[in-house]
Design an enzyme around this catalytic site. Sequence first.
Site, short mmCIF file in Angstrom:
data_model
loop_
_atom_site.label_atom_id
_atom_site.label_comp_id
_atom_site.label_asym_id
_atom_site.label_seq_id
_atom_site.Cartn_x
_atom_site.Cartn_y
_atom_site.Cartn_z
N GLY A 80 0.78 -1.24 0.00
CA GLY A 80 0.00 0.00 0.00
C GLY A 80 0.81 1.28 0.00
CD GLU B 203 17.84 6.41 14.48
OE1 GLU B 203 18.87 6.79 13.89
OE2 GLU B 203 17.63 5.21 14.77
CG HIS C 216 22.85 6.85 15.97
ND1 HIS C 216 23.97 6.18 16.42
CD2 HIS C 216 21.83 5.96 16.07
CE1 HIS C 216 23.63 4.95 16.78
NE2 HIS C 216 22.32 4.78 16.59
#
Length: 583
Positions: free
Chosen positions: A192, A413, A416
């Site tokens: 999808g 994140e 990082h």
Amino acid sequence: MKKWYKILIVVLVFLGVAGFVIYTGSDVNKVDISYNDFLTKMESGKVEQVFLSEGSMIKIKLNDDSKNIYYTDNPRKLDFKESLLKNKIKVIEEKNYSTSISTLILLAIFIFIGYKLMKSGNFSAKKGKAYDVSFEEVSINSEKRVCFADIAGNTEAKESVRDIIEFIKNPDKFAYYGARIPRGILFYGPPGTGKTLMAKAIATEAKVSFFVVSGSDFVQMYVGVGASRIRELFTKAREKGKAVIFIDEIDGLAKKRAAKMNSGNEERDQTLNALLTEMSGFTENEGIIVIAATNRIDVLDDAILRPGRFDRQIEIGYPDKNAREMILKLHAKNKPLERKIKLEKVASQTVYFTGAMLENLLNEAAINAAKRNAKKIMELDIDKAFYTVIAGEEKKDKSHILERDKEITAYHEAGHALITKILCPENKVSKVTIIPSTRGTGGFTMNIPPDKMYATKADIRKQIQIYLSGRVAEEITFGYENITTGASNDIERATKMMMDYIRKFGMSEKFGLVNLDVIAGNEYVNSGVEKDIMRECIISINELYKETKELMNGNIHHLKAVASALLLKETINEGELDVLIGS
Ligand code: ATP
């Protein structure tokens, strides 16, 4: 009751009644007589008619006034008929209806069983599809055409296919430079997300015919049928000169060998071989491009991913917030939405929704409004639709993901990204996102180091710190007790790199300039060396972890800024990151 059962019963009853009537109908008074009795009657001229048949009995009619029919053993003599005739007896040769009728009944039963087996798929392809595969052709002028304007978001994928369109339109230009058209493109990503849409749009933009077939239609077919369908498909496409051939669900016919131990191997292999042969049979720059799509790139047979086959692989993943807003706007165009509704807000509430789910969301909302006979689609319609769409999705879908998980991913994140920017400002951090990739990570930070021949000792230590920085951010933000499993891949990579640093590169001070793989592999060496290496690896990683923690604590406001931006926008690019962190 099923229709075919009814028909079967009617046919059997009809045949049964017919048989009964024919067999017994007129023989109301049946009398058995011995063969000798029959001979006596014949000699005395009392027998009028004999009905000869192949059965064990023969029927006899006497010339008396009774309505009796007499039966006696069939002598089955060759000259029996002659002797009857000589005695002036009328002989009627009968067909053995009882035998014919039972044969008919049996035949009818066999035909029905055969028919049902065919339909139930034991002999055929898919249910209802009768052992055949069809492909759909969408011609250049069809109204079903989809163009790039019908796809919102998917910007990177669109960019990656622009040259293909140019190639199909203008192969000579590329031929002049000796460039070869990519033979196949593979779109992979969750269901999808717009893979089919993208393939259709490529054909439209390149102004060529579009042929579509589904890999799953080839499952359980007669051997040879799939291969011939593939050849037919390519012949049809070639007749058009230029075309896009789209094979949806390619995993249906190109699964890895181990994964397809069950039935249908031979057929699938033949079909796949036919596909690969057709693809390698293109003359250069013919203008036919094969696009395949799958939700599971990991299960595909390596044969199809080799150069010259589907060698361009493009991920079409979950849309981020921006893309979701664009998709919603696109599908809201023909719907009377109340002015108050802010699609940006809807976009932020629909994390991990695919394009199809977003389309479905607005459609369900429109249905809700229609049911209420309302003039406009209101927020309450969307709210209601939200639950319908989520409930309709499989459990594995991540739309229900917890806010807390999103926060953890955002800080991980951000960690990082921040440490990369501080330690390796020359690296390119082109994208930081908390949208999960199809490869199973929660989010990711795209960190590209500059091209260099060699990595220095400092480079390796910094890289290990970058790996560890996700976990550091989790610990600093949520506390040591709340660190998560999200860092397992980072830890694995950090450990491997540290082991190479010590064992192969001769960079650890403790062991110095030796290749420990060579030494440890020597049977005379004390096995304690392995333990020492392990200890050194653990100590060094812990040291680097501490250093990274100090660095991050000194920049905690930046960490928070990046994480907050991620929670708001889900994806940020390098420019935005630079603004948040500063130089
Ligand atoms: P599958 O893997 O299940 O075949 P798919 O990735 O091929 O799915 P599509 O069939 O292309 O998905 O998309 C289904 C529908 O979702 C489209 O017809 C469209 O309405 C909507 N859709 C998906 N992605 C987008 C998008 N990027 N922009 C607009 N609509 C989209």
